[in-house]
Design an enzyme around this catalytic site. Sequence first.
Site, PDB file in Angstrom:
ATOM      1  N   LEU A  59       1.125  50.892  42.999  1.00  0.00           N
ATOM      2  CA  LEU A  59       0.936  50.680  44.294  1.00  0.00           C
ATOM      3  C   LEU A  59       2.096  49.902  45.088  1.00  0.00           C
ATOM      4  O   LEU A  59       2.419  50.211  46.003  1.00  0.00           O
ATOM      5  CB  LEU A  59      -0.460  49.982  44.519  1.00  0.00           C
ATOM      6  CG  LEU A  59      -0.731  49.292  45.954  1.00  0.00           C
ATOM      7  CD1 LEU A  59      -1.069  50.263  46.756  1.00  0.00           C
ATOM      8  CD2 LEU A  59      -2.083  48.443  46.043  1.00  0.00           C
ATOM      9  N   THR A  60       2.372  48.735  44.304  1.00  0.00           N
ATOM     10  CA  THR A  60       3.213  47.811  44.770  1.00  0.00           C
ATOM     11  C   THR A  60       4.802  48.193  45.214  1.00  0.00           C
ATOM     12  O   THR A  60       5.144  49.052  44.281  1.00  0.00           O
ATOM     13  CB  THR A  60       3.482  46.288  44.026  1.00  0.00           C
ATOM     14  OG1 THR A  60       1.957  46.147  43.669  1.00  0.00           O
ATOM     15  CG2 THR A  60       4.185  45.226  44.603  1.00  0.00           C
ATOM     16  N   ILE A  66       5.491  47.536  38.228  1.00  0.00           N
ATOM     17  CA  ILE A  66       4.498  48.328  37.501  1.00  0.00           C
ATOM     18  C   ILE A  66       4.345  47.982  36.085  1.00  0.00           C
ATOM     19  O   ILE A  66       5.103  48.478  35.251  1.00  0.00           O
ATOM     20  CB  ILE A  66       4.495  49.808  37.799  1.00  0.00           C
ATOM     21  CG1 ILE A  66       5.049  50.020  39.411  1.00  0.00           C
ATOM     22  CG2 ILE A  66       3.428  50.787  37.235  1.00  0.00           C
ATOM     23  CD1 ILE A  66       3.774  49.389  40.281  1.00  0.00           C
ATOM     24  N   ARG A  69      -4.754  15.684  14.519  1.00  0.00           N
ATOM     25  CA  ARG A  69      -3.524  14.566  15.304  1.00  0.00           C
ATOM     26  C   ARG A  69      -4.203  13.156  15.426  1.00  0.00           C
ATOM     27  O   ARG A  69      -4.935  13.076  16.151  1.00  0.00           O
ATOM     28  CB  ARG A  69      -3.194  15.155  16.618  1.00  0.00           C
ATOM     29  CG  ARG A  69      -2.168  14.329  17.184  1.00  0.00           C
ATOM     30  CD  ARG A  69      -0.596  14.107  16.562  1.00  0.00           C
ATOM     31  NE  ARG A  69       0.097  13.407  17.331  1.00  0.00           N
ATOM     32  CZ  ARG A  69       1.356  13.161  16.838  1.00  0.00           C
ATOM     33  NH1 ARG A  69       1.697  13.330  15.355  1.00  0.00           N
ATOM     34  NH2 ARG A  69       2.128  12.115  17.406  1.00  0.00           N
ATOM     35  N   GLN A  76      -1.188  19.674  27.547  1.00  0.00           N
ATOM     36  CA  GLN A  76      -1.297  18.133  27.810  1.00  0.00           C
ATOM     37  C   GLN A  76      -2.040  17.475  26.585  1.00  0.00           C
ATOM     38  O   GLN A  76      -1.411  16.488  25.876  1.00  0.00           O
ATOM     39  CB  GLN A  76      -2.111  17.693  28.937  1.00  0.00           C
ATOM     40  CG  GLN A  76      -2.209  16.343  29.121  1.00  0.00           C
ATOM     41  CD  GLN A  76      -0.781  15.647  29.941  1.00  0.00           C
ATOM     42  OE1 GLN A  76       0.098  16.688  30.325  1.00  0.00           O
ATOM     43  NE2 GLN A  76      -0.329  14.406  29.672  1.00  0.00           N
ATOM     44  N   GLU A 109      -2.985  41.806  41.161  1.00  0.00           N
ATOM     45  CA  GLU A 109      -4.096  42.595  41.687  1.00  0.00           C
ATOM     46  C   GLU A 109      -5.020  41.716  42.699  1.00  0.00           C
ATOM     47  O   GLU A 109      -5.963  41.464  42.685  1.00  0.00           O
ATOM     48  CB  GLU A 109      -5.202  42.715  40.282  1.00  0.00           C
ATOM     49  CG  GLU A 109      -4.804  43.782  39.388  1.00  0.00           C
ATOM     50  CD  GLU A 109      -5.614  44.298  38.714  1.00  0.00           C
ATOM     51  OE1 GLU A 109      -6.984  44.614  38.961  1.00  0.00           O
ATOM     52  OE2 GLU A 109      -5.366  44.848  37.361  1.00  0.00           O
TER      53      GLU A 109
HETATM   54  C1  LIG Z   1       3.944  40.912  36.084  1.00  0.00           C
HETATM   55  C2  LIG Z   1       3.496  41.657  37.113  1.00  0.00           C
HETATM   56  C3  LIG Z   1       2.772  42.892  36.886  1.00  0.00           C
HETATM   57  C4  LIG Z   1       2.247  43.790  38.055  1.00  0.00           C
HETATM   58  N1  LIG Z   1       1.394  44.807  37.763  1.00  0.00           N
HETATM   59  C5  LIG Z   1       1.369  45.554  38.891  1.00  0.00           C
HETATM   60  C6  LIG Z   1       1.007  46.967  38.683  1.00  0.00           C
HETATM   61  O1  LIG Z   1       0.547  47.408  37.485  1.00  0.00           O
HETATM   62  N2  LIG Z   1       0.904  47.951  39.701  1.00  0.00           N
HETATM   63  C7  LIG Z   1       0.906  47.362  40.929  1.00  0.00           C
HETATM   64  O2  LIG Z   1       0.800  48.185  41.924  1.00  0.00           O
HETATM   65  N3  LIG Z   1       1.561  45.990  41.257  1.00  0.00           N
HETATM   66  C8  LIG Z   1       1.564  45.269  40.167  1.00  0.00           C
HETATM   67  N4  LIG Z   1       2.304  44.056  40.497  1.00  0.00           N
HETATM   68  C9  LIG Z   1       2.338  43.533  41.643  1.00  0.00           C
HETATM   69  C10 LIG Z   1       1.424  42.645  42.226  1.00  0.00           C
HETATM   70  O3  LIG Z   1       0.200  42.967  42.383  1.00  0.00           O
HETATM   71  C11 LIG Z   1       1.948  41.627  43.209  1.00  0.00           C
HETATM   72  O4  LIG Z   1       3.156  40.996  42.917  1.00  0.00           O
HETATM   73  C12 LIG Z   1       1.078  40.886  44.228  1.00  0.00           C
HETATM   74  O5  LIG Z   1      -0.016  41.825  44.792  1.00  0.00           O
HETATM   75  C13 LIG Z   1       1.670  40.087  45.228  1.00  0.00           C
HETATM   76  O6  LIG Z   1       2.549  40.824  45.975  1.00  0.00           O
HETATM   77  P1  LIG Z   1       3.994  40.249  46.144  1.00  0.00           P
HETATM   78  O7  LIG Z   1       4.755  39.925  44.898  1.00  0.00           O
HETATM   79  O8  LIG Z   1       4.813  41.045  47.066  1.00  0.00           O
HETATM   80  O9  LIG Z   1       3.822  38.771  46.912  1.00  0.00           O
HETATM   81  P2  LIG Z   1       3.851  38.592  48.563  1.00  0.00           P
HETATM   82  O10 LIG Z   1       2.736  39.403  49.017  1.00  0.00           O
HETATM   83  O11 LIG Z   1       5.029  38.618  49.094  1.00  0.00           O
HETATM   84  O12 LIG Z   1       3.237  36.983  48.492  1.00  0.00           O
HETATM   85  C14 LIG Z   1       3.805  35.800  48.338  1.00  0.00           C
HETATM   86  C15 LIG Z   1       3.025  34.524  48.772  1.00  0.00           C
HETATM   87  O13 LIG Z   1       2.349  34.735  49.887  1.00  0.00           O
HETATM   88  C16 LIG Z   1       0.842  34.512  49.997  1.00  0.00           C
HETATM   89  N5  LIG Z   1       0.082  35.292  51.145  1.00  0.00           N
HETATM   90  C17 LIG Z   1       0.879  36.630  51.349  1.00  0.00           C
HETATM   91  N6  LIG Z   1      -0.057  37.305  52.510  1.00  0.00           N
HETATM   92  C18 LIG Z   1      -1.031  36.055  52.540  1.00  0.00           C
HETATM   93  C19 LIG Z   1      -1.988  36.244  53.477  1.00  0.00           C
HETATM   94  N7  LIG Z   1      -2.620  36.924  54.160  1.00  0.00           N
HETATM   95  N8  LIG Z   1      -2.932  34.558  53.423  1.00  0.00           N
HETATM   96  C20 LIG Z   1      -2.542  33.691  52.556  1.00  0.00           C
HETATM   97  N9  LIG Z   1      -1.288  33.878  51.828  1.00  0.00           N
HETATM   98  C21 LIG Z   1      -0.649  35.090  51.549  1.00  0.00           C
HETATM   99  C22 LIG Z   1       0.637  35.216  48.661  1.00  0.00           C
HETATM  100  O14 LIG Z   1      -0.761  34.743  48.176  1.00  0.00           O
HETATM  101  C23 LIG Z   1       1.686  34.508  47.680  1.00  0.00           C
HETATM  102  O15 LIG Z   1       1.438  33.155  47.471  1.00  0.00           O
HETATM  103  C24 LIG Z   1       2.530  43.074  39.483  1.00  0.00           C
HETATM  104  C25 LIG Z   1       3.215  42.022  39.444  1.00  0.00           C
HETATM  105  C26 LIG Z   1       3.460  41.521  38.584  1.00  0.00           C
HETATM  106  C27 LIG Z   1       4.370  40.113  38.882  1.00  0.00           C
END
Ligand SMILES: Cc1cc2nc3c(=O)[nH]c(=O)nc-3n(C[C@H](O)[C@H](O)[C@H](O)COP(=O)(O)OP(=O)(O)OC[C@H]3O[C@@H](n4cnc5c(N)ncnc54)[C@H](O)[C@@H]3O)c2cc1C
Length: 386
Positions: A124-125, A156, A267, A336, A363
């Site tokens: 998705l992302t 992904i 410990r 800790q 997710e």
């Molecule tokens: C190790 C790993 C595995 C993953 N696996 C998958 C996968 O299998 N499939 C897939 O599709 N995706 C996957 N992802 C993607 C993951 O779901 C996204 O990284 C996640 O949804 C956050 O998106 P972003 O990283 O773009 O952060 P951003 O959306 O840029 O967010 C950055 C910060 O802003 C905050 N924020 C953003 N919008 C708001 C809001 N409206 N209100 C409050 N706070 C907000 C967020 O909470 C976060 O703290 C994976 C990511 C990682 C790191």
Amino acid sequence: MEYFFTEQQQMVRGLARKIAEEQIVPVRAELDETEEFPWAIVKLLAEVDMFRVFIPEEYEGLGGGNVGLCLVIEELSRACCGVALTYAAVALGTLPILLYGNEEQKRKYLPEIASGARLTAFGLTESDAGSDAGSIQTTATRSGDSYVINGAKRFITNGGEAEIYTIIALTDKTRGPRGSSAFIVEKDTPGFTFGRKEKKMGIRCSATRELFFDDCKVPKANLLGKEGQGFIVTMKTLDSSRPGVASLSIGLAQGALEAAVDYARQRHQFGRPISANQAIQHMLANMAMELEAARALVYATARTIDSGARDFTEEGAMAKVFATDMAMKVTTDVVQIFGGVGYMRDYPAEKMMRDAKINQIYEGTNQVLRNEIALELLKRKAKRKG
Ligand SMILES: Cc1cc2nc3c(=O)[nH]c(=O)nc-3n(C[C@H](O)[C@H](O)[C@H](O)COP(=O)(O)OP(=O)(O)OC[C@H]3O[C@@H](n4cnc5c(N)ncnc54)[C@H](O)[C@@H]3O)c2cc1C
């Protein structure tokens, strides 16, 4: 706490625990160090039918539902969250087929996923569409009996290792999220390639990669549900998979708590075990309470899903946020309790703390899920649910 599991659920949990203790614990530090994908363990999980657990019986599964899935994830994560995520991401990649696949698609793909012969992933992302999943730019353009996919997905899980991908792409750019659709894309499809394995803070054996689609042609038969249903496929998939992320956190916290109790007993400082200090005892007590509360919430949510309930967005989000925040706190406190050695890679505590962080991010980040929970609450106009 007694959760009244069926015989099958107890059997599945027992088997997952045995594999975790005997096969995963001995290699987890090495997998973390080398960042190697855990193929040997994946093959073992397939041999003992673990991938059958969440597949319905009519498609060669065990019909263990969401509860069965959560139990396996929890036990695997008690040993290693990275390995457990590899398994959980197969369920995530399979959910769109389970929920929206037609009979032909289910017959074609579910038995081979159940056997563990082919892993799956969910895409998705994108670089400009994380929390704001409605901003995806990947397109799927109809061309005769096919769709041609162009674009890229990032982060992904199981990317590059899985053979079956469920992908969300725009079939109508003018309709925003309502113009998205879900597709099955097989690994060897021309025009479908992968980026390098990402280097991560934790869950380092889990594979995280970019997916690239360059005029990647998939048959029309690979459309899941109808055109325009991509957004709903995504939401329903994540609603069902979030208890699994919560279970990753429960297993992780359980493993960390057990390690902390053992360490606190053995410990000695000031001529007595550190466990004799009330400051340590209260930390352990808080961990145990919060862990059990999270576990009860997750099992109740998984049971709600298995009961055939139609809407469990709020429950899934609450279970995910509560359990993942709990595990971050528990694993931080466990480091800790270990003191200086807790910071060293020779002990398991620091890996558990590094592994815990990601569960608060993917997710749906915990901030975004709090938004969702609040939205559901406010929609109900303060009426009591249930
Ligand atoms: C190790 C790993 C595995 C993953 N696996 C998958 C996968 O299998 N499939 C897939 O599709 N995706 C996957 N992802 C993607 C993951 O779901 C996204 O990284 C996640 O949804 C956050 O998106 P972003 O990283 O773009 O952060 P951003 O959306 O840029 O967010 C950055 C910060 O802003 C905050 N924020 C953003 N919008 C708001 C809001 N409206 N209100 C409050 N706070 C907000 C967020 O909470 C976060 O703290 C994976 C990511 C990682 C790191």
